[in-house]
Design a protein around this motif. Structure first.
Motif, PDB file in Angstrom:
ATOM      1  N   VAL A 186      -8.549  26.168   1.686  1.00 51.52           N
ATOM      2  CA  VAL A 186      -8.186  27.563   1.440  1.00 51.52           C
ATOM      3  C   VAL A 186      -8.601  27.930   0.012  1.00 51.52           C
ATOM      4  CG1 VAL A 186      -6.262  29.185   1.245  1.00 51.52           C
ATOM      5  CG2 VAL A 186      -6.304  27.530   3.111  1.00 51.52           C
ATOM      6  N   VAL A 187      -8.305  27.031  -0.938  1.00 51.87           N
ATOM      7  CA  VAL A 187      -8.736  27.178  -2.328  1.00 51.87           C
ATOM      8  C   VAL A 187      -9.250  25.815  -2.800  1.00 51.87           C
ATOM      9  CG1 VAL A 187      -8.073  27.812  -4.672  1.00 51.87           C
ATOM     10  CG2 VAL A 187      -6.979  28.953  -2.735  1.00 51.87           C
ATOM     11  N   PHE A 188     -10.452  25.769  -3.346  1.00 57.43           N
ATOM     12  CA  PHE A 188     -11.106  24.487  -3.656  1.00 57.43           C
ATOM     13  C   PHE A 188     -10.781  23.969  -5.059  1.00 57.43           C
ATOM     14  CE2 PHE A 188     -15.319  22.150  -4.398  1.00 57.43           C
ATOM     15  CZ  PHE A 188     -14.950  21.038  -3.665  1.00 57.43           C
ATOM     16  N   GLY A 189      -9.929  24.674  -5.813  1.00 50.57           N
ATOM     17  CA  GLY A 189      -9.738  24.346  -7.225  1.00 50.57           C
ATOM     18  C   GLY A 189      -9.363  22.910  -7.522  1.00 50.57           C
ATOM     19  N   MET A 190      -8.275  22.419  -6.960  1.00 48.90           N
ATOM     20  CA  MET A 190      -7.802  21.062  -7.287  1.00 48.90           C
ATOM     21  C   MET A 190      -8.772  19.976  -6.827  1.00 48.90           C
ATOM     22  SD  MET A 190      -3.704  21.757  -6.808  1.00 48.90           S
ATOM     23  CE  MET A 190      -3.282  20.087  -6.382  1.00 48.90           C
ATOM     24  N   LYS A 192       0.828  -1.203   0.000  1.00 48.16           N
ATOM     25  CA  LYS A 192       0.000   0.000   0.000  1.00 48.16           C
ATOM     26  C   LYS A 192       0.864   1.256   0.000  1.00 48.16           C
ATOM     27  CE  LYS A 192      -4.225  -1.752   0.362  1.00 48.16           C
ATOM     28  NZ  LYS A 192      -5.251  -1.508  -0.660  1.00 48.16           N
ATOM     29  N   ILE A 193       0.467   2.256  -0.782  1.00 50.92           N
ATOM     30  CA  ILE A 193       1.100   3.578  -0.744  1.00 50.92           C
ATOM     31  C   ILE A 193       0.005   4.641  -0.808  1.00 50.92           C
ATOM     32  CG2 ILE A 193       2.708   5.192  -1.816  1.00 50.92           C
ATOM     33  CD1 ILE A 193       4.246   2.963  -2.998  1.00 50.92           C
ATOM     34  N   VAL A 194       0.153   5.671   0.005  1.00 51.40           N
ATOM     35  CA  VAL A 194      -0.761   6.815   0.006  1.00 51.40           C
ATOM     36  C   VAL A 194      -0.119   7.931  -0.815  1.00 51.40           C
ATOM     37  CG1 VAL A 194      -1.961   8.515   1.434  1.00 51.40           C
ATOM     38  CG2 VAL A 194      -1.641   6.160   2.279  1.00 51.40           C
ATOM     39  N   PHE A 195      -0.899   8.535  -1.713  1.00 55.24           N
ATOM     40  CA  PHE A 195      -0.403   9.616  -2.568  1.00 55.24           C
ATOM     41  C   PHE A 195      -1.196  10.884  -2.277  1.00 55.24           C
ATOM     42  CE2 PHE A 195       0.618   5.678  -4.672  1.00 55.24           C
ATOM     43  CZ  PHE A 195       1.908   5.877  -5.146  1.00 55.24           C
ATOM     44  N   ILE A 196      -0.485  11.979  -2.005  1.00 52.59           N
ATOM     45  CA  ILE A 196      -1.133  13.244  -1.663  1.00 52.59           C
ATOM     46  C   ILE A 196      -0.692  14.325  -2.637  1.00 52.59           C
ATOM     47  CG2 ILE A 196      -1.342  15.072   0.083  1.00 52.59           C
ATOM     48  CD1 ILE A 196      -0.946  12.978   2.246  1.00 52.59           C
ATOM     49  N   GLY A 197      -1.667  15.088  -3.146  1.00 48.96           N
ATOM     50  CA  GLY A 197      -1.390  16.241  -3.986  1.00 48.96           C
ATOM     51  C   GLY A 197      -1.978  17.489  -3.353  1.00 48.96           C
ATOM     52  N   ALA A 198      -1.227  18.596  -3.369  1.00 50.24           N
ATOM     53  CA  ALA A 198      -1.700  19.825  -2.729  1.00 50.24           C
ATOM     54  C   ALA A 198      -0.994  21.033  -3.328  1.00 50.24           C
ATOM     55  CB  ALA A 198      -1.448  19.778  -1.220  1.00 50.24           C
ATOM     56  N   SER A 199      -1.628  22.193  -3.183  1.00 51.52           N
ATOM     57  CA  SER A 199      -1.021  23.442  -3.624  1.00 51.52           C
ATOM     58  C   SER A 199      -1.320  24.520  -2.582  1.00 51.52           C
ATOM     59  CB  SER A 199      -1.529  23.832  -5.023  1.00 51.52           C
ATOM     60  OG  SER A 199      -0.829  24.955  -5.510  1.00 51.52           O
ATOM     61  N   MET A 228      -6.545  14.337  -2.551  1.00 52.87           N
ATOM     62  CA  MET A 228      -6.374  15.647  -3.179  1.00 52.87           C
ATOM     63  C   MET A 228      -6.769  16.714  -2.173  1.00 52.87           C
ATOM     64  SD  MET A 228      -5.296  16.937  -6.078  1.00 52.87           S
ATOM     65  CE  MET A 228      -5.778  16.084  -7.592  1.00 52.87           C
ATOM     66  N   LEU A 229      -5.805  17.565  -1.838  1.00 46.42           N
ATOM     67  CA  LEU A 229      -6.015  18.615  -0.847  1.00 46.42           C
ATOM     68  C   LEU A 229      -6.110  19.989  -1.525  1.00 46.42           C
ATOM     69  CD1 LEU A 229      -3.522  17.381   1.908  1.00 46.42           C
ATOM     70  CD2 LEU A 229      -6.006  17.042   1.835  1.00 46.42           C
ATOM     71  N   THR A 230      -6.356  20.993  -0.720  1.00 43.25           N
ATOM     72  CA  THR A 230      -6.556  22.368  -1.168  1.00 43.25           C
ATOM     73  C   THR A 230      -5.517  22.822  -2.190  1.00 43.25           C
ATOM     74  OG1 THR A 230      -6.563  24.672  -0.363  1.00 43.25           O
ATOM     75  CG2 THR A 230      -5.282  23.108   0.901  1.00 43.25           C
ATOM     76  N   GLY A 231      -5.946  23.609  -3.161  1.00 39.59           N
ATOM     77  CA  GLY A 231      -5.013  24.137  -4.155  1.00 39.59           C
ATOM     78  C   GLY A 231      -5.739  24.730  -5.340  1.00 39.59           C
ATOM     79  N   MET A 232      -5.060  25.669  -6.003  1.00 42.69           N
ATOM     80  CA  MET A 232      -5.621  26.338  -7.173  1.00 42.69           C
ATOM     81  C   MET A 232      -5.354  25.522  -8.424  1.00 42.69           C
ATOM     82  SD  MET A 232      -7.219  29.168  -7.905  1.00 42.69           S
ATOM     83  CE  MET A 232      -7.659  30.144  -9.349  1.00 42.69           C
ATOM     84  N   GLY A 233      -6.306  25.518  -9.352  1.00 39.72           N
ATOM     85  CA  GLY A 233      -6.090  24.901 -10.653  1.00 39.72           C
ATOM     86  C   GLY A 233      -6.594  23.468 -10.721  1.00 39.72           C
TER      87      GLY A 233
END
Length: 369
Positions: free
Chosen positions: A327-331, A174-181, A296-301
């Motif tokens: 903070v920003v809901f974009g992503m 198992k691996i957890v992947f996180i993306g944020a801006s 997928m966490l907060t971020g623009m775009g």
């Protein structure tokens, strides 16, 4: 169209002049004041009521951090920090993000005039994002004393929640992947501090420039029960560890025999970003498949949205942060729109639901890829 009103706070007359010029060249924003220190800025902010403030990290009389703390308590206003590319600048900037600054711009130590001109698009983009951002303090729940490897007496470090129970039999697959801006430094911290020491490996792409990710990883490592470090090319991806994509480099996951390894490489920006969430999530879909969990966490775009859908199609289970806690809901919005997400959750619930999901699958039989 009403223009975004900006106050610039910087002790350098050159920087004040350059930032004012960059802002005033935009059709949708106006510099309504430029202050040389926080004491001048205080009156200027009171009189001009700006939508956004750009704030130098280090200034005489009162530094930017002290001023930011007072501002966020007494008159919360979106702030974009202007930081110097130094180790101290990185540490102070991370503290500013903890206090509620929306984002930061890293100015070079030398060649400031040319450097700021080259950063004009980034600066104005971040001012636009800040003007629309939801201001909030991302507080970590407190329940008992901190129990990890933070330094005693670290006054800036919030206490962590009570120790989460072990996950039991752990699958190294198992691996957890996180993306944020934008807003993601604090959001990622909120997730990681709640993970137990036997958590699966976590791979994180946070949009951040070179020179800042090392300090960010060290800060997280002092707060978390899992180990956190900037990723190195070719290193084995291990349970109980989190890997931060270095600023200015793409990170992906590859298979090497029975092991996963991190691949850290230079390249062209993807979706205008390097590191890019798209690059990491595409590799998760290709290499880890049903053993991946995406967040997928907060971020623009929209960086990472399409690749997160590829992860889901390959069998991953995916979470996104809800609008109210971003903070920003974009992503997250784009990931949801692409049909990539199984659960949309408030930030404070993501780690708990992730752990529940892991517990429900940890005993299942999993084949190696």
């Amino acid at each position: 169209m009403a223009k975004t009103r900006v106050v610039v706070v910087d002790d350098s007359a050159l920087v004040r002049s350059l930032l004012s010029e960059i802002i005033n060249r935009q059709v949708d924003m106006q510099c309504v004041g430029a202050a040389s220190d926080p004491f001048v800025a205080r009156e200027m902010i009171r009189n001009t009521n700006p939508d956004v403030i750009t704030l130098d990290v280090e200034m005489p009389r009162m530094d930017g951090i002290d001023f930011l703390g007072k501002l966020m308590r007494l008159r919360p206003t979106p702030v974009v920090m202007v930081s110097t590319l130094t180790e101290r600048g990185a540490d102070v900037t991370l503290r500013a993000l903890e206090l509620g600054a929306v984002d930061f711009v890293a100015k070079p130590k030398i060649g400031v005039a040319d450097g700021l001109k080259q950063l004009a698009e980034e600066i104005t983009d971040k001012i636009r994002i800040a003007a629309k951002a939801q201001l909030k303090r991302l507080a970590v729940p407190v329940a008992g004393p901190a129990a990890g490897h933070a330094s005693p007496g670290d006054a800036a470090a919030p206490q962590r929640p009570a120790v989460t129970h072990s996950l039991g039999r752990l699958s190294t697959e198992k691996i957890v992947f996180i993306g944020a801006s934008t807003g993601g430094t604090e959001a990622t911290k909120e997730v990681l501090v709640q993970l137990p020491p036997d958590s699966p490996a976590v791979m994180i792409t946070q949009h951040m420039p070179p020179g800042f990710t090392k300090s960010y990883a060290a800060r997280l490592d002092s707060l978390c029960r899992i180990r956190v470090a900037e990723a190195r090319d070719g290193e084995r991806v291990l349970p109980g560890h989190a890997y931060i994509a270095p600023g200015g480099m793409h990170m992906s996951v590859e298979r090497s025999g029975a092991n996963y390894i991190a691949r850290v490489q230079a390249g062209e920006p993807v979706n205008r970003h390097m590191p890019s969430v798209e690059v990491l999530f595409k590799s998760a879909a290709r290499v880890v498949g049903p053993n991946a969990l995406g967040i997928m966490l907060t971020g623009m775009g929209a960086d990472g949205a399409k690749a997160m859908r590829e992860m889901r199609d390959a069998g991953s289970y995916n979470f996104a942060q809800d609008e109210a806690s971003c903070v920003v809901f974009g992503m997250p919005r784009e990931a949801i729109a692409h049909g990539a997400v199984h659960e949309v959750l408030p930030l404070t619930q993501i780690a708990g639901k992730l752990i529940e999901r892991l517990r429900s699958t940890v005993g299942a039989s999993m084949n190696r890829v």
